[in-house]
Design a protein around this motif. Structure first.
Motif, PDB file in Angstrom:
ATOM      1  N   ARG A 219      41.128  38.964  38.583  1.00 38.73           N
ATOM      2  CA  ARG A 219      39.672  39.015  38.456  1.00 38.73           C
ATOM      3  C   ARG A 219      39.326  39.813  37.214  1.00 38.73           C
ATOM      4  O   ARG A 219      39.971  40.818  36.916  1.00 38.73           O
ATOM      5  CB  ARG A 219      39.032  39.669  39.683  1.00 38.73           C
ATOM      6  CG  ARG A 219      39.136  38.866  40.957  1.00 38.73           C
ATOM      7  CD  ARG A 219      38.393  39.577  42.091  1.00 38.73           C
ATOM      8  NE  ARG A 219      38.440  38.826  43.320  1.00 38.73           N
ATOM      9  CZ  ARG A 219      39.447  38.884  44.203  1.00 38.73           C
ATOM     10  NH1 ARG A 219      40.487  39.667  43.957  1.00 38.73           N
ATOM     11  NH2 ARG A 219      39.421  38.179  45.312  1.00 38.73           N
ATOM     12  N   ASN A 320      34.021  35.770  37.908  1.00 39.52           N
ATOM     13  CA  ASN A 320      35.028  35.186  38.789  1.00 39.52           C
ATOM     14  C   ASN A 320      34.455  34.345  39.915  1.00 39.52           C
ATOM     15  O   ASN A 320      33.393  34.666  40.441  1.00 39.52           O
ATOM     16  CB  ASN A 320      35.849  36.309  39.433  1.00 39.52           C
ATOM     17  CG  ASN A 320      36.338  37.307  38.406  1.00 39.52           C
ATOM     18  OD1 ASN A 320      37.173  37.007  37.583  1.00 39.52           O
ATOM     19  ND2 ASN A 320      35.779  38.522  38.456  1.00 39.52           N
ATOM     20  N   GLY A 324      38.795  34.727  43.057  1.00 46.72           N
ATOM     21  CA  GLY A 324      39.496  35.089  41.840  1.00 46.72           C
ATOM     22  C   GLY A 324      40.048  33.867  41.129  1.00 46.72           C
ATOM     23  O   GLY A 324      39.793  32.723  41.505  1.00 46.72           O
TER      24      GLY A 324
END
Length: 350
Positions: A219, A320, A324
């Motif tokens: 992320r 993100n 992620g």
């Protein structure tokens, strides 16, 4: 830890039984057994690496990096090795005591650097000023796509890069900028290697990549500015602390393999920038590497820091998708070593 987990499971089953009793429900024994069985099976289900990685993401206050890298003042961070060139010192003679060094301190040996990095897909040359919808599928990296990031990330990357450059030029008219053309994230900057060490390092890296199964998520979050050279600042978007730990573990694995083959790690990753993707460079002069005092950018570091901090706050939640960015592909390594140059290049005092 396992005993504590079993105790929690038992308490959960007892609570379920008490709820049934308190409500005076009439539940067939077979139904109760089925519920408990499903609960136990859910607890012991196998977990894939991605799930384990997601569950391991807990904030960690301690830094993985050298604390001398960071300060809390309202100006850009400064690299430990200054000037800094593509993750490495500009002069290796100070870092290689075992090298053949001339009396004036200039190394008589050529030193090289190698990189290991993930590229974020297409296009070959990313342009912050052209809408992404007009760039995608237009071309591919010569090395081949090895990391196809979500389009939402590319849109955020593009807008952040564009806004950054616009704000800097509005506040510092004489500044020049260079946007990142090839979105990537570097795992390793291997610095100050001799030609013979490069010959050993390249096949060693290739073997390690071939043997390693890559499956993890990252992320992105905070944008920072880093003072790398007298006339230039690099702006980067960092991966978050859990992602830093995942990448540092991989970095240590390849370093251990290289050391076992006699290749030194001259500058450890802990002494370099945190793991990141570069957004853009800001500089004075004709190039991003100048040692002419007239091009010194240090007086503008507070201004650039304020711009970057504001942009970072506005983009923090936009990088993100909810789970992620999952990395399933091998990184790529340098096909040849980039030579370090010395002495400093563009200024001859009168």
């Amino acid at each position: 830890m396992k005993a504590a987990s079993r105790q929690r499971d038992c308490r959960a089953v007892r609570r379920l039984t008490n709820i049934i009793r308190n409500k005076r429900c009439v539940v067939p024994l077979s139904t109760l057994v089925a519920v408990v069985t499903l609960f136990v099976l859910w607890k012991i289900r196998p977990e894939d690496p991605f799930t384990k990685d997601q569950q391991a993401r807990k904030p960690q206050s301690s830094t993985l990096f050298n604390p001398n890298l960071f300060h809390s003042e309202s100006r850009c961070q400064k690299t430990m090795h200054f000037p800094f060139r593509v993750g490495c010192p500009h002069d290796c003679s100070r870092y290689r005591s075992d090298s053949d060094t001339a009396k004036d301190g200039n190394s008589t040996t050529d030193f090289y650097r190698l990189t290991i990095e993930w590229y974020f897909g297409e296009p070959k040359e990313y342009n912050a000023d052209i809408p992404w919808s007009m760039q995608r599928n237009s071309s591919q990296y010569k090395q081949g796509i090895n990391f196809q990031c979500p389009e939402s990330f590319v849109n955020t990357f593009q807008s952040a890069s564009r806004e950054l450059v616009e704000r800097v030029h509005a506040s510092i008219p004489d500044a020049k900028s260079k946007t990142q053309k090839r979105m990537h994230m570097s795992l390793s900057y291997l610095c100050c290697l001799t030609e013979d060490e490069v010959k050993v390092a390249k096949p060693t890296i290739a073997e390690w990549i071939a043997e390693t199964r890559f499956d993890f998520s990252i992320r992105f979050g905070e944008i920072q500015c880093w003072y790398e050279r007298p006339n230039s600042v690099t702006t980067i978007v960092l991966v978050d602390p859990p992602s830093q730990r995942v990448l540092m573990k991989l970095n240590h694995e390849i370093n251990d393999r290289l050391r076992s083959e006699g290749v030194p790690i001259v500058v450890p990753r802990e002494d370099q920038m945190p793991f990141h993707s570069t957004l853009a460079g800001i500089y004075f002069g004709e190039s991003s590497e100048s040692y002419n005092p007239l091009n010194n950018i240090s007086s503008q570091l507070p201004v650039i820091h304020a711009i970057v901090q504001s942009l970072s706050n506005s983009k923090m939640e936009a990088w993100n998708p909810s789970d992620g960015i999952r990395v399933l592909h091998d990184p790529l390594s340098s096909s040849k070593g980039g030579i370090h140059t010395f002495p400093l290049i563009d200024y001859n005092p009168p």
